[in-house]
Scaffold this active site. Structure first.
Site, PDB file in Angstrom:
ATOM      1  N   ASP A 124       0.726  -1.314   0.010  1.00  0.00           N
ATOM      2  CA  ASP A 124      -0.102  -0.364  -0.127  1.00  0.00           C
ATOM      3  C   ASP A 124       0.719   1.239   0.147  1.00  0.00           C
ATOM      4  O   ASP A 124       1.783   1.293   0.533  1.00  0.00           O
ATOM      5  CB  ASP A 124      -0.799   0.242   0.808  1.00  0.00           C
ATOM      6  CG  ASP A 124      -0.299  -0.409   2.434  1.00  0.00           C
ATOM      7  OD1 ASP A 124      -0.884  -0.896   3.424  1.00  0.00           O
ATOM      8  OD2 ASP A 124       1.191  -0.383   2.300  1.00  0.00           O
ATOM      9  N   HIS A 171      -7.555  -5.529   9.622  1.00  0.00           N
ATOM     10  CA  HIS A 171      -7.704  -4.925   7.995  1.00  0.00           C
ATOM     11  C   HIS A 171      -6.372  -6.408   8.090  1.00  0.00           C
ATOM     12  O   HIS A 171      -4.940  -6.262   8.620  1.00  0.00           O
ATOM     13  CB  HIS A 171      -7.411  -4.110   7.957  1.00  0.00           C
ATOM     14  CG  HIS A 171      -6.804  -2.581   8.472  1.00  0.00           C
ATOM     15  ND1 HIS A 171      -6.727  -1.818   8.987  1.00  0.00           N
ATOM     16  CD2 HIS A 171      -5.333  -3.253   8.346  1.00  0.00           C
ATOM     17  CE1 HIS A 171      -5.582  -1.443   9.090  1.00  0.00           C
ATOM     18  NE2 HIS A 171      -4.427  -1.631   9.086  1.00  0.00           N
ATOM     19  N   ASP A 223      -7.872  -3.654  13.526  1.00  0.00           N
ATOM     20  CA  ASP A 223      -9.139  -3.742  13.450  1.00  0.00           C
ATOM     21  C   ASP A 223      -9.317  -4.888  11.899  1.00  0.00           C
ATOM     22  O   ASP A 223     -10.073  -5.041  11.947  1.00  0.00           O
ATOM     23  CB  ASP A 223     -10.398  -2.799  12.753  1.00  0.00           C
ATOM     24  CG  ASP A 223      -9.270  -1.861  11.347  1.00  0.00           C
ATOM     25  OD1 ASP A 223      -9.606  -1.559  11.105  1.00  0.00           O
ATOM     26  OD2 ASP A 223      -8.185  -2.975  10.967  1.00  0.00           O
ATOM     27  N   GLU A 235     -10.015  -2.262   4.759  1.00  0.00           N
ATOM     28  CA  GLU A 235     -10.862  -2.270   6.532  1.00  0.00           C
ATOM     29  C   GLU A 235     -11.873  -3.342   6.101  1.00  0.00           C
ATOM     30  O   GLU A 235     -12.229  -3.363   5.542  1.00  0.00           O
ATOM     31  CB  GLU A 235     -11.752  -0.190   6.036  1.00  0.00           C
ATOM     32  CG  GLU A 235      -9.853   0.607   6.049  1.00  0.00           C
ATOM     33  CD  GLU A 235      -9.222   0.753   7.380  1.00  0.00           C
ATOM     34  OE1 GLU A 235      -9.356   1.467   7.328  1.00  0.00           O
ATOM     35  OE2 GLU A 235      -8.592  -0.284   7.717  1.00  0.00           O
TER      36      GLU A 235
END
Lengths: 495, 277
Positions: B72, B143, B141, B148
């Site tokens: 990313d 991911h 979370d 997400e």
């Protein structure tokens, strides 16, 4: 590009296909496919299966010719590398988007960056410090040469803004070969780690200025010697009581203080980087404003000024103090004099007052050096104030219009005990400063490089190792002894 | 999956680095057969990168025939910003090793056409022959990369807007000023990582424990996108003790009991020196 042929075990077919206008893909199926990485001096290993290197080389050469590609074909055997006779030689085109100039990477070194010594590599191309991250991502480029620095320190080259001569040369004398004299000193001071300097003229009669100033042109440094940044005119608009070694009969005062006075005395100001004057002289304000308006650094020195006169001068544009403590009123707790500028609250915001210190152990007591350093560390600029006799053996020599005596590390006005400049070298000053002040290595190095560059307003290209600045730097060991000097990325001196 | 549990962060980083090293060396990469490696950023893999650099400096590992694809990059952050993932990769990895610049691939968050940039990235992966080993981390979370909660489990490389959790987690790199944290990123999709022949997830620290629990002990769920790897034939999770805090004792005991088997993957640790012609 060099193609190395070596034997493989099994039989393989040798095929070449161009991959792009600039690249060449060689297939020696099924084992080796080699793509050139679009740069010169690329070594490509190609396996061959024929019984002799010669036939493999011939095949390869004919294939390369048919694709109009050039390469030097070599054969590597257990005995070493030998060139096949009849190989084609030439260069592969490079696709470095910005420049084809060679890139040098200095590794295994600690560089002075962001005020700290860091284990980082230093990259240089075309005389400037190169940003390796940009090179990597933008140009997919990498180093052509790597230089192992043996864990030494790399610092920006030293900048000496007050040096009157050396090795028998006196900048204030209108000799028959002024440029030759400057060139000699410029060459010799490379050994002290100085890569840029301001040749300094002491108080002299106008005809000396008119003759000498046009000859001392600003010029870039190189293998011939350190760069000349501009002339430092120390006088003649200085105080009689604080003239030190300057000859009294050539001192002058301002008539109106404007351009006229300056031009009449100096002739012209084109090559001038700095002027030292005494601000208490009447009409000095106009002169200070005129000079600083022209981008010439104004320095206060050889003066009887009190603090308020000095502050007024700073508000008019003065930014430097010539050899703090020497040739000025001593610090007094009710009138600190020029020395008080170090902690004055009347300095215009955003402006720094720099101050030169001759850290030779003679001109200033170490305790005084420490007081100044602790009061205002960011402003300390190491200068040598070196005289003609620097680098010469003990005895009697000429400085300006006067005679001086050398005894050990001391230089006196002949027949007196008045100091007449110093004969310490810049690297000695850096080491001495570090030793007596207990400052960090970084602070000592910056006092001789970054601070003078900031003073002269050239820190965007000199005095640092930031990307894009001139690659003027020195390699030192941990005792801060200069081992190598580089200007524009080229080694100009080594021990 | 393989779940490899080490005592602390340093041991986990070292184990992961040894594994990558062995995989590269066993693959015997060469000029016509590159080892393709997917790489993460963030604080978790730093220890692993440090060890890999150490192996390279010792002469035991070379990246000359390795191609890398990062997961990313932020959108709109200048490439030379100290917090961009380009800067991260340069400072923490590329500048210390012998990888060739044209073999590294990081998404360009400043491309004029972000969609095209994402599609081109997918094509580059395909052109390189697919990813041999994709190394990743996990967010608090759950991911993977910046996929997400709510991301499709078959998604491809695309633009994503960051969840509040992630922005808060990243604020520490931007002077704790939430307004300076980029809100959009380009990220590989869950599907993109699933296409890799092997996936290795590094998870360390107690703050990741709940995410690890959700990822491996609960079902496949697009709210915890790492859970997608339950359906990958070759996944290895490497974690430290703290990251196992939310797992069942039974799970932890089982996998710890397998450590002697897992360790065969890293012992003996291979070296490129053994393979020099």
């Amino acid at each position: 590009m060099e193609l190395f042929l070596w034997r493989r075990q099994a039989r393989h077919e040798l095929r070449c296909t161009p991959v792009s206008p600039r690249g060449l893909q060689l297939n020696v199926s099924p084992v080796t496919t080699t793509t050139t990485s679009h740069r010169r001096s690329e070594r490509v290993y190609v396996g061959h299966a024929s019984s002799s290197a010669d036939s493999a080389r011939d095949t390869l050469c004919s294939i390369l010719t048919s694709y109009r590609t050039q390469a030097r074909v070599l054969h590597q055997s257990k005995k070493g590398v030998s060139e096949c006779s009849g190989g084609i030689s030439g260069e592969m085109p490079s696709n470095k988007s910005v420049s084809d100039a060679p890139i040098t990477q200095f590794v295994n070194c600690r560089i002075l960056k962001n005020h700290k010594l860091q284990w980082e590599d230093l990259w240089v191309r075309e005389g400037k410090i190169l940003n390796p991250e940009k090179l990597f991502f933008d140009e997919k480029g990498f180093a052509d040469h790597k230089v192992d620095c043996g864990s030494k320190i790399i610092a920006p080259g030293f900048i000496d803004v007050q040096i009157n001569g050396g090795y028998g040369i006196d900048f204030s004398q209108a000799s028959s070969d002024i440029r030759g004299g400057v060139a000699l000193v410029a060459k010799k001071i490379l050994e002290h780690g100085v890569t840029s300097f301001c040749p300094t003229l002491v108080t002299s009669p106008p005809d000396i200025y008119h003759k000498v100033i046009p000859e001392l042109r600003a010029q870039d440094g190189g293998p011939e010697g350190a760069g000349v940044l501009g002339i430092h005119l120390e006088g003649p608009f200085i105080s009689e009581e604080k003239r030190g070694a300057h000859p009294p009969k050539f001192l002058r005062t301002f008539k109106a203080g404007g351009v006229a006075d300056l031009m009449e005395t100096y002739g012209h100001l084109d090559n001038v980087a700095m002027v030292t004057l005494a601000p208490e002289l009447p009409n000095s304000a106009a002169a200070i404003r005129e000079l600083s308006g022209r981008g010439i650094t104004v320095s206060l020195g050889h003066s009887m000024a009190d603090l308020s006169q000095a502050e007024e001068a700073v508000q008019n544009g003065a930014t430097f103090i010539t050899h703090l403590f020497n040739a000025m009123l001593p610090f007094h707790h009710r009138d600190p004099g020029i020395v008080g500028l170090l902690t004055s609250d009347h300095i215009p915001p955003g402006q720094t007052v720099y101050y030169g210190m001759i850290a030779d152990g003679i001109h200033t007591h170490p305790a005084a050096l420490r007081i100044a350093h602790r009061a205002h560390p960011a402003g300390l600029v190491l200068v040598t104030d070196a005289v003609t006799a620097m680098g010469l053996p003990p005895g009697r020599h000429t400085l300006g219009q006067q005679q001086i005596d050398i005894q050990g590390l001391h230089a006196y006005v002949a027949g007196t005990t008045t100091l007449s400049g110093s004969i310490a070298t810049m690297d000695m000053c850096v080491r001495h400063f570090r030793e007596v002040s207990g400052c960090t290595v970084e602070a000592a190095l910056e006092a001789a490089s970054l601070h003078p560059a900031q003073l002269l307003g050239i820190s965007h290209r000199k005095g640092t190792l930031e990307y894009g600045t001139d690659a003027d730097f020195i390699v030192l060991d941990d005792t801060l002894t200069v081992r190598e000097t580089y200007i524009a990325g080229q080694q100009v001196w080594r021990k | 999956m393989r779940l490899v549990i080490l005592d602390d962060y340093d041991l986990a980083s070292e184990w992961a680095a040894k594994y990558i090293r062995n995989r590269i060396i066993q693959f015997k990469p060469s000029a016509d057969r590159y080892f393709t490696l997917g790489l993460p950023t963030g604080s978790t893999p730093l220890g692993c990168y440090t060890k890999l650099i150490e192996y390279h400096k010792n002469g035991d590992l070379s990246f000359k025939y390795v191609k890398t694809f990062n997961m990313d990059e932020y959108v709109g952050l200048p490439r030379d910003h100290p917090e961009s993932y380009h800067s991260y990769m340069w400072n923490n990895f590329f500048k210390h090793i012998d990888i060739e610049p044209q073999n590294t691939h990081i998404l360009d968050g400043n491309a004029s056409n972000l969609q095209a940039e994402c599609e081109a990235f997918e094509q580059k992966i395909t052109a390189a022959g697919g990813i041999e080993l994709f190394v990743g981390g996990i967010g608090p979370d759950g991911h993977i990369a910046f996929n997400e909660p709510g991301s499709s489990l078959v998604s491809r490389t695309r633009v994503k807007t960051l969840a509040k959790d992630t922005i808060v987690a990243n604020a520490r790199f931007f002077g704790n000023d939430l307004s300076r944290v980029p809100t959009m990123t380009l990220t590989v999709g869950v599907g993109t990582v699933m296409d890799a022949r092997e996936v290795m997830i590094l998870i360390t620290g107690a703050h990741k424990a709940f995410a690890l629990y959700k990822a491996i002990e609960e079902g496949v769920n697009h709210m915890w996108t790492v859970s997608a790897f339950q359906q990958h034939p070759r996944t290895i999770f490497i974690c430290d003790e703290d990251a196992t805090l939310e797992l069942r004792v039974k799970t932890v005991k089982y996998f710890k009991g397998l450590m002697h088997v897992h360790n065969q993957l890293v012992e003996p640790t291979l070296s490129v020196k053994d393979y020099m012609d």
